[in-house]
Design a protein around this motif. Sequence first.
Motif: not given
Length: 412
Positions: A301-311
Amino acid sequence: MAEEVQTLSTDPEHPAQGTTTPVVTGTGTRPAIIGDATTGHGDVPVQTRNERFASTDVAAFPPVTGREATWKLTPIGELKALIEGGLDGSRYPVDTTATGGAQVVWVGREDERIGTAGIPEDRAAANAWSSFQEALVVRVTGEEASTATVVRTELGSAARAAHTIVDAAPFAKAVVVLDNRGTAHLAENVEILVGDGADITVVSVQDWDDDAKHVANHFAQVGRDAHLKHVVVSFGGAVVRVNPSVTLAGSGADGDLLGVYFADAAQHLESQVFLFHKADHTKGRVEYRGALQGEGAHTVWIGDVLIGPDATGTDSYEQNRNLVLTDGTRADSVPNLEIETGDIAGAGHASATGRFDDEQLFYLQARGIPEEVARRLVVRGFLSSIVQKIGVPELEERLQQAIEAELAGEAR
């Protein structure tokens, strides 16, 4: 149970550094390639999860060696035919049921929805994309609750490609179950389009025969104030790799990414999950749970979460928990979190892998429950916390029975 937990937030006065914008080549709404336009995908280090090279053309990807970050934990030798070989992309047998505003139809490659949720980031997905001839579309409309079930049991042992689209109109409400059984040697892509204000549950069940090999990539785009519950259930198959990629694209979008798996001896079950908070005030929850028993059982299990600059105003959390039942098993668990804005409600991740909780066993045994029964109750309770969130009673009961069969070592 050994546990690693990290909760991150950013200081509004010191936001995270931005990243470069990927170059898009191609025309229309379905770009052929996303990545560096001059050097491709091998020469420029990926600065953020959202900058991975992507293409619908299998020839744009180099041969897979097993040293790549996305393949290094996968038994690529068993998947060579799906990654490198020719695939049968013709229409296949399927059983469908639909109620309310749901309908299931086949469409050609020219359908404008194809490619709008996402495009492949690895060679297996691109191979399936380059090979399929028709896509199976589950279309959902209307504000009354609808259901659709797609059952595949006759895919056969030949290597084949498939493409499925779940297209939910604005304000639609539905549960869609993609139910996979029998023998298969399958590479596929699934696109999920969730219109503004819609509330959709998509459940992918991998209950294959023991010899099946399945590589799937799910791409989802979630609109404004919409909700997607995406559930991956993997019990059967020799090698099963289901990678969901969900973009919360509209303001106020909400995503629940759930998974449950049970790996037996020599079985490989894998999910690489990507949740991209693109718009403001989005909420995301990722929770995967698995159990392992038998020599050579392996889960990834590999979990990637990205919170972008507009989020801005984002609320996000991901976790993976694994219960090891016997010696000789291996559970790889890698949570990752990237934040590119200084204004979030909260974000964090957790990972835990271990054996039975001795206190739980003692509690049950102290009340007269035999140790073997107590162990089965603990495992069932551990996995049921995900199963009972599916929201489809008959499917939940079937999966509970499957868990009991796994614990008893019975053939299903």
